[in-house]
Design a protein around this motif. Structure first.
Motif, PDB file in Angstrom:
ATOM      1  N   ILE A   1      19.663  57.084 -39.988  1.00 42.59           N
ATOM      2  CA  ILE A   1      21.144  56.944 -40.346  1.00 42.59           C
ATOM      3  C   ILE A   1      21.655  55.918 -39.472  1.00 42.59           C
ATOM      4  CG2 ILE A   1      23.448  58.226 -39.984  1.00 42.59           C
ATOM      5  CD1 ILE A   1      21.616  61.049 -40.275  1.00 42.59           C
ATOM      6  N   GLY A   2      21.522  55.678 -38.275  1.00 46.54           N
ATOM      7  CA  GLY A   2      21.997  54.274 -37.591  1.00 46.54           C
ATOM      8  C   GLY A   2      21.723  53.249 -38.270  1.00 46.54           C
ATOM      9  N   VAL A   3      20.463  53.162 -38.865  1.00 49.68           N
ATOM     10  CA  VAL A   3      19.959  51.799 -39.569  1.00 49.68           C
ATOM     11  C   VAL A   3      20.947  51.599 -40.672  1.00 49.68           C
ATOM     12  CG1 VAL A   3      18.316  50.572 -40.847  1.00 49.68           C
ATOM     13  CG2 VAL A   3      18.016  51.616 -38.709  1.00 49.68           C
ATOM     14  N   TRP A   4      21.275  52.586 -41.473  1.00 51.74           N
ATOM     15  CA  TRP A   4      22.082  52.353 -42.823  1.00 51.74           C
ATOM     16  C   TRP A   4      23.585  52.315 -42.368  1.00 51.74           C
ATOM     17  CZ3 TRP A   4      20.479  52.123 -47.451  1.00 51.74           C
ATOM     18  CH2 TRP A   4      19.308  52.621 -47.965  1.00 51.74           C
ATOM     19  N   LEU A   5      24.045  52.840 -41.281  1.00 49.68           N
ATOM     20  CA  LEU A   5      25.442  52.575 -40.850  1.00 49.68           C
ATOM     21  C   LEU A   5      25.394  50.816 -40.341  1.00 49.68           C
ATOM     22  CD1 LEU A   5      26.445  55.786 -38.838  1.00 49.68           C
ATOM     23  CD2 LEU A   5      27.257  54.858 -40.990  1.00 49.68           C
TER      24      LEU A   5
END
Length: 443
Positions: free
Chosen positions: A316-320
């Motif tokens: 999720i951190g990568v997507w953000l």
């Protein structure tokens, strides 16, 4: 002609330095945020054993008691990742795999024999069989793994890490030197070199991204000498040992040993599956293995997914981070539009004296190319800074996680330039469609 367009583009950048710097920095910050996050996630998720990942398996036996495994919320198909010593010993003795290793562990005070006990360090160490080093491609700086004979009898020999060798012996060749582990003297037979194995799938999931263990001793040395610190290892028992002794623990139905095998083909895997099912049936006849089936061979990627080594939060951190990059690029689009709007009179004049839309498109595309190249350089610099800060903040993690390889560097440059060109298309289109007459009146 292309060189001419680049020269004109560079002159255009110099005439609007503030807007150009803002565009470059905005893109660079977005790229740095995205690639710093992506690099860590990529290194966490990569194949630790290229070419061998689908041939290396952890063996999971459903040796639990008659009741449902309390740790797994009633999920019948989940079985513990560990084996009992009895099962690990039997599988080792059967020699049904090309390579196989049992992996245990403990914790004790460790120090060089020439040091005083007051200089001892508390170290968690792994106990492994000799195939461990071959299966997992362990690089050696000095020496080699212990011999098969030392492995079988559980000799007092040890392999240490390069980092620990640097601490104890100032990086010198320490083969033949002795170290104390607890109250026993061990002879160094090998020193591991830097070992870029990430994630470290063969042990506890919480160690997957930490430094390699500093000490490795033969598995049967742990068994023969009854070395165990139960509060320092993960284990599960469906039936309590007969007493509190280490010997009783080793003889019990407590599971605490990882068991990995390496097989050559799908046929070998099926043959090994048949073997462990037959083994389980034999154990059932003796009163063990009171639950049927659900024995597993999981390859490395399957096991990493099963153990959730890379958490959903990191993905999720990568997507953000990439969403933040998208916002930065939208802001750059506005800056580009303002930049070209300020050049409207110049564009109108060039159109009036014969410059075609295609000429202007190529010129301003070259300008975007130059801006994207500058943004890529700045983005790489900021990414390296971000990774360094991350490495310092999480010093207990393996430094390899925070290093960009050539593939990631090339990806950063291509992504930056491509994104700059893509998001520059709309401002360029608006610029080249300016009507010359409306601008010439203002000259």
């Amino acid at each position: 002609m292309f060189a001419y367009y680049l020269k004109v583009a560079w002159l255009s950048i110099r005439t609007t330095p503030l807007l150009s710097i803002l565009i470059v920095l905005t893109i660079a910050v977005g790229i740095a945020a995205a690639m710093t996050t992506y690099t860590v996630n990529y290194m966490m998720s990569k194949d630790p054993l290229p070419g061998l990942g689908d041939r290396t398996f952890i063996v999971q036996l459903n040796s639990w008691g008659p009741e449902k495994p309390f740790a797994y919320d009633g999920d019948e198909e989940r079985v513990t990742r560990f084996l009992t010593f009895q099962d690990a010993h039997n599988l080792l003795a059967a020699k049904q795999a090309k390579y196989q290793t049992a992996i245990g562990g403990s914790k004790d005070l460790v120090y060089a024999a020439k040091q005083s006990e007051s200089q001892a360090q508390s170290k968690e160490f792994l106990t492994v069989t000799v195939d461990f080093f071959t299966m997992f491609k362990s690089p050696f700086l000095y020496g080699m793994p212990w011999s098969s004979e030392d492995d079988a009898k559980g000799a007092d020999v040890v392999v240490i890490s390069k980092r620990f060798n640097d601490e104890l012996f100032d990086g010198k060749n320490s083969l033949g030197e002795n170290i104390m582990i607890g109250e026993r003297l061990y002879r160094i037979v090998g020193v591991l070199d830097t070992w870029p194995l990430l994630p470290k799938f063969y042990g506890s999931s919480y160690e997957a991204f930490q430094h390699t263990r500093d000490v490795f001793i033969p598995f049967y040395n742990q068994i023969n000498n009854e070395i165990l610190a139960k509060n320092e290892i993960a284990y599960r028992c469906w039936k309590s040992p007969d007493d509190e002794s280490v010997k009783a623990f080793f003889s019990s139905e407590c599971t605490w040993i990882y068991f990995w095998v390496q097989l050559e083909s799908a046929e070998d895997k099926q043959r090994y599956m048949d073997f462990i099912y037959n083994y389980a049936n034999e154990q059932r006849k003796t009163g063990r293995f009171q639950r049927e089936g659900y024995h597993k061979l999981r390859d490395i990627q399957d096991y990493l997914t099963y153990e959730e080594v890379v958490s959903k939060d990191s993905k999720i951190g990568v997507w953000l981070a990439f969403l933040f990059l998208f916002v930065c690029l939208l802001n750059c689009m506005s800056l580009m539009t303002a930049k070209f709007h300020a050049k409207a009179a110049e564009i109108g004049l060039r159109r009036a004296i014969g410059a075609s839309k295609q000429d202007l498109f190529i010129q301003y595309s070259c300008e975007m190319l130059l801006l994207g190249g500058l943004a890529a350089l700045c983005g790489l610099l900021l990414s390296f800074i971000g990774l360094h800060v991350t490495k310092e903040a999480y010093s207990y993690l393996d430094a390899e996680l925070m290093q960009m390889n050539a593939t990631l560097i090339a990806m950063t440059v291509l992504l930056t330039i491509s994104a700059t060109l893509l998001f520059g298309l709309l401002p360029i289109r608006k610029a080249i469609n300016i009507q010359p007459a409306s601008q010439l009146k203002s000259l």
